[in-house]
Design an enzyme around this catalytic site. Sequence first.
Site, PDB file in Angstrom:
ATOM      1  N   GLU A  30      -2.761   9.926   2.707  1.00  0.00           N
ATOM      2  CA  GLU A  30      -3.653   8.929   2.698  1.00  0.00           C
ATOM      3  C   GLU A  30      -4.286   8.674   3.985  1.00  0.00           C
ATOM      4  OE1 GLU A  30      -3.473   5.104   2.372  1.00  0.00           O
ATOM      5  OE2 GLU A  30      -1.079   4.748   2.455  1.00  0.00           O
ATOM      6  N   LYS A  91     -12.759   1.024   3.033  1.00  0.00           N
ATOM      7  CA  LYS A  91     -11.653   1.398   2.394  1.00  0.00           C
ATOM      8  C   LYS A  91     -11.922   1.689   0.853  1.00  0.00           C
ATOM      9  CE  LYS A  91      -7.407  -1.583   1.156  1.00  0.00           C
ATOM     10  NZ  LYS A  91      -6.668  -2.685   1.504  1.00  0.00           N
ATOM     11  N   VAL A 111      -3.751   4.423  -1.319  1.00  0.00           N
ATOM     12  CA  VAL A 111      -2.549   5.292  -2.330  1.00  0.00           C
ATOM     13  C   VAL A 111      -3.167   5.375  -3.747  1.00  0.00           C
ATOM     14  CG1 VAL A 111      -0.371   4.882  -3.600  1.00  0.00           C
ATOM     15  CG2 VAL A 111      -0.666   4.110  -1.046  1.00  0.00           C
ATOM     16  N   ASP A 143      -3.717 -11.471  -6.652  1.00  0.00           N
ATOM     17  CA  ASP A 143      -3.934 -10.321  -5.793  1.00  0.00           C
ATOM     18  C   ASP A 143      -2.646  -9.486  -6.050  1.00  0.00           C
ATOM     19  OD1 ASP A 143      -4.290  -8.512  -3.696  1.00  0.00           O
ATOM     20  OD2 ASP A 143      -4.314  -9.921  -2.143  1.00  0.00           O
ATOM     21  N   SER A 145      -2.351  -5.099  -5.989  1.00  0.00           N
ATOM     22  CA  SER A 145      -2.679  -3.756  -5.598  1.00  0.00           C
ATOM     23  C   SER A 145      -3.120  -2.871  -6.801  1.00  0.00           C
ATOM     24  CB  SER A 145      -2.125  -3.092  -4.625  1.00  0.00           C
ATOM     25  OG  SER A 145      -2.690  -1.909  -4.093  1.00  0.00           O
ATOM     26  N   ALA A 146      -4.374  -2.361  -6.680  1.00  0.00           N
ATOM     27  CA  ALA A 146      -4.730  -1.384  -7.532  1.00  0.00           C
ATOM     28  C   ALA A 146      -3.719  -0.044  -7.504  1.00  0.00           C
ATOM     29  CB  ALA A 146      -6.302  -0.937  -7.324  1.00  0.00           C
ATOM     30  N   ASP A 147      -2.887   0.230  -6.394  1.00  0.00           N
ATOM     31  CA  ASP A 147      -1.847   1.087  -6.431  1.00  0.00           C
ATOM     32  C   ASP A 147      -0.949   1.203  -7.688  1.00  0.00           C
ATOM     33  OD1 ASP A 147      -2.929   1.611  -3.867  1.00  0.00           O
ATOM     34  OD2 ASP A 147      -1.074   0.777  -2.762  1.00  0.00           O
ATOM     35  N   LYS A 164       5.293  -2.649   1.079  1.00  0.00           N
ATOM     36  CA  LYS A 164       5.080  -3.236   2.195  1.00  0.00           C
ATOM     37  C   LYS A 164       5.867  -4.570   1.850  1.00  0.00           C
ATOM     38  CE  LYS A 164       0.827  -2.586   2.455  1.00  0.00           C
ATOM     39  NZ  LYS A 164       0.404  -1.404   1.661  1.00  0.00           N
TER      40      LYS A 164
HETATM   41  N1  PSU Z   1       1.269   1.743   3.623  1.00  0.00           N
HETATM   42  C1  PSU Z   1       1.119   1.382   4.881  1.00  0.00           C
HETATM   43  N2  PSU Z   1       0.033   1.005   5.632  1.00  0.00           N
HETATM   44  C2  PSU Z   1      -1.307   0.963   4.934  1.00  0.00           C
HETATM   45  C3  PSU Z   1      -1.144   0.846   3.376  1.00  0.00           C
HETATM   46  C4  PSU Z   1       0.067   1.301   2.901  1.00  0.00           C
HETATM   47  O1  PSU Z   1       2.218   1.654   5.440  1.00  0.00           O
HETATM   48  O2  PSU Z   1      -2.033   0.802   5.482  1.00  0.00           O
HETATM   49  C5  PSU Z   1      -2.375   0.882   2.572  1.00  0.00           C
HETATM   50  C6  PSU Z   1      -2.425   1.883   1.498  1.00  0.00           C
HETATM   51  O3  PSU Z   1      -3.454   2.758   1.682  1.00  0.00           O
HETATM   52  C7  PSU Z   1      -2.478   1.140   0.217  1.00  0.00           C
HETATM   53  C8  PSU Z   1      -2.916  -0.103   0.758  1.00  0.00           C
HETATM   54  O4  PSU Z   1      -2.773   1.719  -0.991  1.00  0.00           O
HETATM   55  O5  PSU Z   1      -2.671  -0.221   1.857  1.00  0.00           O
HETATM   56  C9  PSU Z   1      -3.142  -1.077  -0.206  1.00  0.00           C
HETATM   57  O6  PSU Z   1      -3.971  -1.987   0.184  1.00  0.00           O
HETATM   58  P1  PSU Z   1      -4.253  -3.331  -1.184  1.00  0.00           P
HETATM   59  O7  PSU Z   1      -2.943  -4.155  -0.849  1.00  0.00           O
HETATM   60  O8  PSU Z   1      -5.462  -3.872  -0.686  1.00  0.00           O
HETATM   61  O9  PSU Z   1      -4.379  -2.836  -2.444  1.00  0.00           O
HETATM   62 MN    MN Z   2      -5.406  -6.783  -2.778  1.00  0.00          MN
END
Ligand code: PSU
Ligand code: MN
Length: 309
Positions: A30, A91, A111, A143, A145-147, A164
């Site tokens: 990614e 992003k 992701v 909140d 993640s869409a992951d 994370k």
């Molecule tokens: N894992 C990491 N560093 C990152 C991310 C994941 O070690 O920067 C990123 C990935 O791209 C993941 C995104 O999909 O953070 C998730 O963001 P959000 O919480 O806004 O969905």
């Molecule tokens: Mn989010």
Amino acid sequence: MPTASPTSPSVLSPEVADALAAGRPVVALESTLLAHGLPRPENRAAADQVEDAVRAGGAVPATIAVLDGVPHVGLTAAEVDRVCADPELAKLGVRDLPVALALGHSGATTVSSTALLAARAGIGVFATGGLGGVHRHATDTFDESADLVALARTSLVVVCAGVKSILDVPATLERLESLSVTVVGWRTNRFPGFYVADSGSPVDWSVASAAEAARVFAARRGLVPGAVVVANPLPVDEQLDTELHDRVIAEALAAADAAGARGKDVTPFVLGHLHAASGGASLAVNVRLVLRNAELAGQIAAELAALPR
Ligand code: PSU
Ligand code: MN
């Protein structure tokens, strides 16, 4: 250079196109991790190291990003420069892809969107750092993640170091269960905690080899769409000092709250604060775990390529 096709909207690099056509192993990487997860200029060296780690594992790396409205699977050095250097780069999660493609925007893929574009291109294995998930206090903010929903419907192996640790890990594991995402520990029954080896939560299943991981994915692929998450812990002697870890994460979350960070800005804000507050210690650990995941993903892709389809 191969162009977009009905099954894949992406442009593939010649090396990635050749490998896929020949059935050789390929690992997707990614770009949000590079553009928004790691600081400039350190992200540029990390981008090369991650690709090298995939090769060391036995596969061809395919870093994915959207450039001027076109998804690219496999980037040239100049394209990686662009992803790593542009502070304004968007992003892009799955929901953002249609806008970027239709209107010609550029952006780094998360992701969720990397998994989608990788699977559409015929890539079966993806390496990242940590998945997005359920944020702490998500009952107030919603909140998540869409992951997570993306992995429920996208068929590939995702190698990560857990989710994370800025997140609510037990809640994220519950959501992964609800969404029927397959989760296996890499030689462990403890779910890894990204910067630390053990998140404090167990994982029900583990695999002992790359061949086992490939076989689990092959079984899932024959049964139901969706991802197999291979959770690869850092060795304890390489993890972030746990006292430092807990302190800087609390500080970073408080800073994000005070700054009013919302939506897709939350994760980059917290990670940036962490890297600064830990004096670079979290950054070194973050890069290290991504490299380990990339190499393991290369090994799993090699085993997958050896299985009958
Ligand atoms: N894992 C990491 N560093 C990152 C991310 C994941 O070690 O920067 C990123 C990935 O791209 C993941 C995104 O999909 O953070 C998730 O963001 P959000 O919480 O806004 O969905
Ligand atoms: Mn989010």
